[in-house]
Design an enzyme around this catalytic site. Structure first.
Site, PDB file in Angstrom:
ATOM      1  CB  ILE A   1      -0.921   0.006   1.230  1.00 23.16           C
ATOM      2  CG1 ILE A   1      -1.794  -1.253   1.238  1.00 23.16           C
ATOM      3  CG2 ILE A   1      -1.805   1.252   1.221  1.00 23.16           C
ATOM      4  CD1 ILE A   1      -2.682  -1.384   2.461  1.00 23.16           C
ATOM      5  N   PRO A   2       1.150   1.819  -1.163  1.00 21.20           N
ATOM      6  CG  PRO A   2       1.021   2.595  -3.363  1.00 21.20           C
ATOM      7  CD  PRO A   2       0.380   1.643  -2.397  1.00 21.20           C
ATOM      8  CB  CYS A   3       1.825   5.403   2.654  1.00 16.68           C
ATOM      9  SG  CYS A   3       2.939   4.304   3.539  1.00 16.68           S
ATOM     10  CG  HIS A   4       6.704   4.526  -1.160  1.00 15.75           C
ATOM     11  ND1 HIS A   4       5.919   3.396  -1.099  1.00 15.75           N
ATOM     12  CD2 HIS A   4       7.231   4.554  -2.416  1.00 15.75           C
ATOM     13  CE1 HIS A   4       5.975   2.760  -2.259  1.00 15.75           C
ATOM     14  NE2 HIS A   4       6.757   3.436  -3.073  1.00 15.75           N
TER      15      HIS A   4
END
Length: 294
Positions: free
Chosen positions: A244-247
């Site tokens: 889950i690409p919060c970056h």
């Protein structure tokens, strides 16, 4: 990749980012990370799929505002159609499953979580899986395995936890394959969150590798344009790093900002994805890439 290798890569990326205008030589960067030019060249190319020199040529992290501007049209389209944009070779396929309200109240009761620590292109990470898929991925930044595990226990207080690196290894292999797979099977991810949080995490899945979004973009994407602060909190509460690409979320000014697993790691992850997309564009068949994410 060993943790020491990642530490050198992180130092190199941050050094190149800070000195991009000076166009440092290979010798300069190698000396900064304590390696010979030959060994640093091999290490960086193995990690990034592209040479340090080429990295400087395609460097975008010091111009994050431009990156936001360049990718905005792609991002708007991906949100509109509900699909991820570019990143053909490295795009992650993730099936997100949220716990039902009843399961949420049970706090993991009856759930068996297997966990293990594995190496990755971004340092060591704790991977947690259950029968429904991956339920946790924590990078070990400034915390021990025990501390990362305690964070998972707080999320699933009534679950049973079993250390089993042998069982989690195949999952690690799918997340961080040594060579690009010919076929990709979607990775199942189980999350525990409020309906609002799940909405935000689903929107994050539509930000493709090499793209970025702002908190305002995400708020708009879920139909809550004024809930920017709440969106930021939901992004920070994500306990499944990378998948889950919060970056991929930046402040609207282009500032990298905080990251649960370290702002330096966030910068390195963005650099890695930018490099991979560039390498993919230059080498359509992907044969030159020797390691990376699915």
């Amino acid at each position: 990749m060993a943790s020491s290798d990642y530490a050198r890569i992180e130092q190199a990326i941050l050094y190149l980012d800070a000195h991009a205008r000076e166009q440092p030589s290979l010798d300069d960067v190698a000396a900064h990370v304590g390696l010979s030019p030959f060994h640093f060249q091999r290490l960086f190319t193995r990690w990034a799929g592209i040479s340090p020199k080429r990295f400087l040529q395609v460097h975008t992290l010091s111009s994050a505002r431009r990156l936001l501007a360049e990718r905005r049209s792609v991002l708007d389209t991906s949100f509109a159609v509900g699909l991820s944009g570019g990143g053909r070779l490295h795009e992650l396929f993730v099936t997100l499953t949220a716990m039902t309200p009843g399961e949420f109240k049970l706090a993991g009761e009856g759930l068996t979580v297997h966990h293990g620590v594995h190496t990755s292109p971004f340092g060591d990470c704790l991977i947690a899986v259950c029968e429904r898929g991956i339920c946790g991925l924590h990078f070990l930044t400034g915390e021990s395995e025990a501390e990362a595990l305690e964070s998972l226990r707080e999320q699933w207080p009534r679950a049973s936890f079993i250390e089993s690196t042998k069982l989690t290894a195949p999952w690690a292999g799918r997340i961080f394959p040594q060579t690009p797979p010919r076929e990709r099977t979607p990775l199942s991810v189980l999350v525990k969150g409020t309906p609002f949080q799940v909405q935000v995490w689903q929107a994050l899945l539509r930000v493709a590798p090499g793209d970025v979004a702002t908190y305002e973009d995400l708020a708009k994407a879920i139909g809550r344009p004024k809930a920017v602060r709440a969106v930021g909190s939901a992004v920070g509460d994500n306990s499944v790093a990378l998948l889950i690409p919060c970056h991929r979320v930046l402040r609207k000014t282009g500032v990298i900002g905080d990251y649960r697993w370290g702002s330096s790691r966030k910068q390195v992850m963005l650099a890695w994805e930018t490099l991979r997309r560039e390498a993919d564009n230059e080498d359509g068949d992907g044969e030159a890439l020797q390691s990376g994410l699915a």
